[in-house]
Design a protein around this motif. Structure first.
Motif, PDB file in Angstrom:
ATOM      1  N   ASP A  50     -79.137  -4.039 -47.638  1.00  5.70           N
ATOM      2  CA  ASP A  50     -78.122  -4.922 -47.145  1.00  5.70           C
ATOM      3  C   ASP A  50     -78.899  -5.442 -46.252  1.00  5.70           C
ATOM      4  N   SER A  51     -79.455  -4.658 -45.339  1.00  7.17           N
ATOM      5  CA  SER A  51     -79.721  -5.103 -43.894  1.00  7.17           C
ATOM      6  C   SER A  51     -81.011  -5.688 -43.801  1.00  7.17           C
ATOM      7  N   VAL A  52     -81.343  -6.628 -43.267  1.00  2.70           N
ATOM      8  CA  VAL A  52     -83.217  -7.128 -43.565  1.00  2.70           C
ATOM      9  C   VAL A  52     -83.253  -6.262 -42.156  1.00  2.70           C
ATOM     10  N   LEU A  53     -82.894  -5.991 -41.213  1.00  5.27           N
ATOM     11  CA  LEU A  53     -83.082  -5.389 -39.927  1.00  5.27           C
ATOM     12  C   LEU A  53     -83.710  -3.620 -40.544  1.00  5.27           C
ATOM     13  N   ILE A  54     -82.956  -3.176 -40.792  1.00  8.58           N
ATOM     14  CA  ILE A  54     -83.435  -1.535 -41.812  1.00  8.58           C
ATOM     15  C   ILE A  54     -85.075  -1.803 -42.940  1.00  8.58           C
ATOM     16  N   ARG A  55     -84.590  -2.789 -43.749  1.00  6.58           N
ATOM     17  CA  ARG A  55     -85.535  -3.603 -44.995  1.00  6.58           C
ATOM     18  C   ARG A  55     -86.566  -3.323 -44.222  1.00  6.58           C
ATOM     19  N   ASP A  56     -86.817  -4.418 -42.880  1.00  6.11           N
ATOM     20  CA  ASP A  56     -88.005  -4.250 -42.230  1.00  6.11           C
ATOM     21  C   ASP A  56     -88.460  -3.258 -41.259  1.00  6.11           C
ATOM     22  N   ARG A  57     -87.497  -2.854 -40.603  1.00  9.55           N
ATOM     23  CA  ARG A  57     -87.984  -1.320 -40.335  1.00  9.55           C
ATOM     24  C   ARG A  57     -88.967  -0.416 -41.513  1.00  9.55           C
ATOM     25  N   VAL A  58     -87.646  -0.034 -42.336  1.00  8.43           N
ATOM     26  CA  VAL A  58     -88.265   0.687 -42.962  1.00  8.43           C
ATOM     27  C   VAL A  58     -90.181  -0.057 -43.799  1.00  8.43           C
ATOM     28  N   ALA A  59     -90.214  -0.980 -44.141  1.00  2.00           N
ATOM     29  CA  ALA A  59     -91.062  -1.691 -44.417  1.00  2.00           C
ATOM     30  C   ALA A  59     -92.037  -1.290 -44.242  1.00  2.00           C
ATOM     31  N   ALA A  60     -91.888  -1.537 -42.462  1.00  2.00           N
ATOM     32  CA  ALA A  60     -93.188  -1.307 -41.481  1.00  2.00           C
ATOM     33  C   ALA A  60     -93.982  -0.027 -41.551  1.00  2.00           C
ATOM     34  N   MET A  61     -92.227   1.020 -42.236  1.00  2.00           N
ATOM     35  CA  MET A  61     -92.796   2.545 -41.662  1.00  2.00           C
ATOM     36  C   MET A  61     -94.245   3.229 -43.024  1.00  2.00           C
ATOM     37  N   PHE A  62     -93.205   1.879 -44.422  1.00  2.00           N
ATOM     38  CA  PHE A  62     -93.892   2.610 -45.089  1.00  2.00           C
ATOM     39  C   PHE A  62     -95.710   2.407 -45.439  1.00  2.00           C
ATOM     40  N   GLU A  63     -95.832   0.844 -45.021  1.00  2.78           N
ATOM     41  CA  GLU A  63     -96.573  -0.004 -44.750  1.00  2.78           C
ATOM     42  C   GLU A  63     -98.159   0.774 -44.323  1.00  2.78           C
ATOM     43  N   ALA A  64     -97.305   1.056 -42.903  1.00  3.16           N
ATOM     44  CA  ALA A  64     -98.540   1.829 -42.050  1.00  3.16           C
ATOM     45  C   ALA A  64     -98.904   3.331 -42.017  1.00  3.16           C
ATOM     46  N   SER A  65     -97.847   3.501 -43.570  1.00  2.04           N
ATOM     47  CA  SER A  65     -98.631   5.071 -44.358  1.00  2.04           C
ATOM     48  C   SER A  65     -99.468   4.799 -45.141  1.00  2.04           C
ATOM     49  N   ALA A  66     -99.536   3.504 -45.505  1.00  2.37           N
ATOM     50  CA  ALA A  66    -100.242   2.889 -46.475  1.00  2.37           C
ATOM     51  C   ALA A  66     -99.401   3.143 -47.842  1.00  2.37           C
ATOM     52  N   MET A  67     -98.269   2.617 -48.065  1.00  4.22           N
ATOM     53  CA  MET A  67     -97.582   2.738 -49.354  1.00  4.22           C
ATOM     54  C   MET A  67     -97.558   1.321 -49.565  1.00  4.22           C
ATOM     55  N   ASN A  68     -97.558   1.201 -50.955  1.00  5.75           N
ATOM     56  CA  ASN A  68     -97.499  -0.429 -51.363  1.00  5.75           C
ATOM     57  C   ASN A  68     -95.803  -0.519 -51.821  1.00  5.75           C
ATOM     58  N   VAL A  69     -95.027  -1.381 -50.481  1.00  9.33           N
ATOM     59  CA  VAL A  69     -93.273  -1.786 -50.896  1.00  9.33           C
ATOM     60  C   VAL A  69     -93.646  -2.913 -51.979  1.00  9.33           C
ATOM     61  N   VAL A  70     -93.305  -3.021 -53.315  1.00  8.29           N
ATOM     62  CA  VAL A  70     -93.206  -3.601 -54.575  1.00  8.29           C
ATOM     63  C   VAL A  70     -92.352  -4.753 -54.017  1.00  8.29           C
ATOM     64  N   GLY A  71     -90.941  -4.498 -53.221  1.00  8.07           N
ATOM     65  CA  GLY A  71     -89.952  -5.376 -53.907  1.00  8.07           C
ATOM     66  C   GLY A  71     -88.996  -5.415 -53.335  1.00  8.07           C
ATOM     67  N   TRP A  72     -87.839  -5.574 -52.435  1.00  7.02           N
ATOM     68  CA  TRP A  72     -86.726  -5.587 -52.101  1.00  7.02           C
ATOM     69  C   TRP A  72     -85.655  -6.790 -52.428  1.00  7.02           C
ATOM     70  N   ALA A  73     -84.446  -5.795 -52.571  1.00  7.24           N
ATOM     71  CA  ALA A  73     -83.770  -6.821 -52.988  1.00  7.24           C
ATOM     72  C   ALA A  73     -82.076  -6.328 -51.513  1.00  7.24           C
ATOM     73  N   ALA A  74     -81.193  -7.001 -51.783  1.00 13.16           N
ATOM     74  CA  ALA A  74     -79.485  -6.438 -50.963  1.00 13.16           C
ATOM     75  C   ALA A  74     -78.742  -6.494 -51.831  1.00 13.16           C
ATOM     76  N   THR A  75     -78.791  -7.521 -53.124  1.00 19.59           N
ATOM     77  CA  THR A  75     -77.344  -7.148 -54.475  1.00 19.59           C
ATOM     78  C   THR A  75     -78.145  -5.464 -55.412  1.00 19.59           C
ATOM     79  N   PRO A  76     -77.090  -5.680 -55.949  1.00 25.29           N
ATOM     80  CA  PRO A  76     -76.888  -5.038 -57.005  1.00 25.29           C
ATOM     81  C   PRO A  76     -78.399  -5.412 -58.303  1.00 25.29           C
ATOM     82  N   GLN A  77     -77.571  -7.033 -58.878  1.00 22.04           N
ATOM     83  CA  GLN A  77     -77.798  -7.121 -59.481  1.00 22.04           C
ATOM     84  C   GLN A  77     -79.686  -7.626 -59.499  1.00 22.04           C
ATOM     85  N   SER A  78     -79.766  -8.057 -58.379  1.00 25.43           N
ATOM     86  CA  SER A  78     -81.147  -8.343 -57.852  1.00 25.43           C
ATOM     87  C   SER A  78     -81.780  -7.322 -57.337  1.00 25.43           C
ATOM     88  N   ALA A  79     -81.685  -6.229 -57.101  1.00 28.05           N
ATOM     89  CA  ALA A  79     -82.309  -4.758 -57.098  1.00 28.05           C
ATOM     90  C   ALA A  79     -82.499  -4.489 -58.818  1.00 28.05           C
TER      91      ALA A  79
END
Length: 134
Positions: free
Chosen positions: A15-44
């Motif tokens: 649910d933290s935008v800052l954490i999501r953005d930082r983690v997504a950037a780490m994954f993309e820099a490592s050639a991983m594919n972020v296929v989605g994100w969510a902040a609530t249980p149901q949307s996840a």
């Protein structure tokens, strides 16, 4: 010529935008594919089941609920998806509970941030329980 392995597909449930953005950037820099994100249980749950990632990076506390709701629902519907719990709520009771529900690994955001990429890669390849018994 060696065959190329497809990039690891990762879904981020935090649910933290800052954490999501930082983690997504780490994954993309490592050639991983972020296929989605969510902040609530149901949307996840909906996003994970729709995107069919290799690994879900899951926080314990989500907006309006918990990561445990997500883990249980997805495990039941798609048991092959690996879960890496990534949270500041990392006490032994949390670790034990998430391991019992099928999480592969539990990392503490405050002290194990730098291990996340390697752990996600390992979880995507092995699918075996990697959580220590402590």
């Amino acid at each position: 010529m060696p065959s190329r392995q497809a990039p690891v597909k990762v879904f981020i449930a935090d649910d933290s935008v800052l954490i999501r953005d930082r983690v997504a950037a780490m994954f993309e820099a490592s050639a991983m594919n972020v296929v989605g994100w969510a902040a609530t249980p149901q949307s996840a749950i909906e996003g994970i089941l729709s995107a069919a990632p290799d690994v879900v990076v899951l926080d314990v506390q989500l907006e309006g609920g918990s990561g445990l709701q997500v883990l249980r629902a997805v495990r039941q519907a798609a048991p092959d998806i690996a879960f890496v719990v990534f949270s500041s709520n990392s006490g032994p009771a949390y670790r034990k509970r998430y391991a019992a529900e099928g999480a592969e690994v539990f990392l503490d955001k405050s002290i194990e941030f730098d291990q996340l990429v390697d752990v996600v890669i390992k979880a995507s390849r092995h699918g075996a329980a990697l959580i220590p018994d402590n």
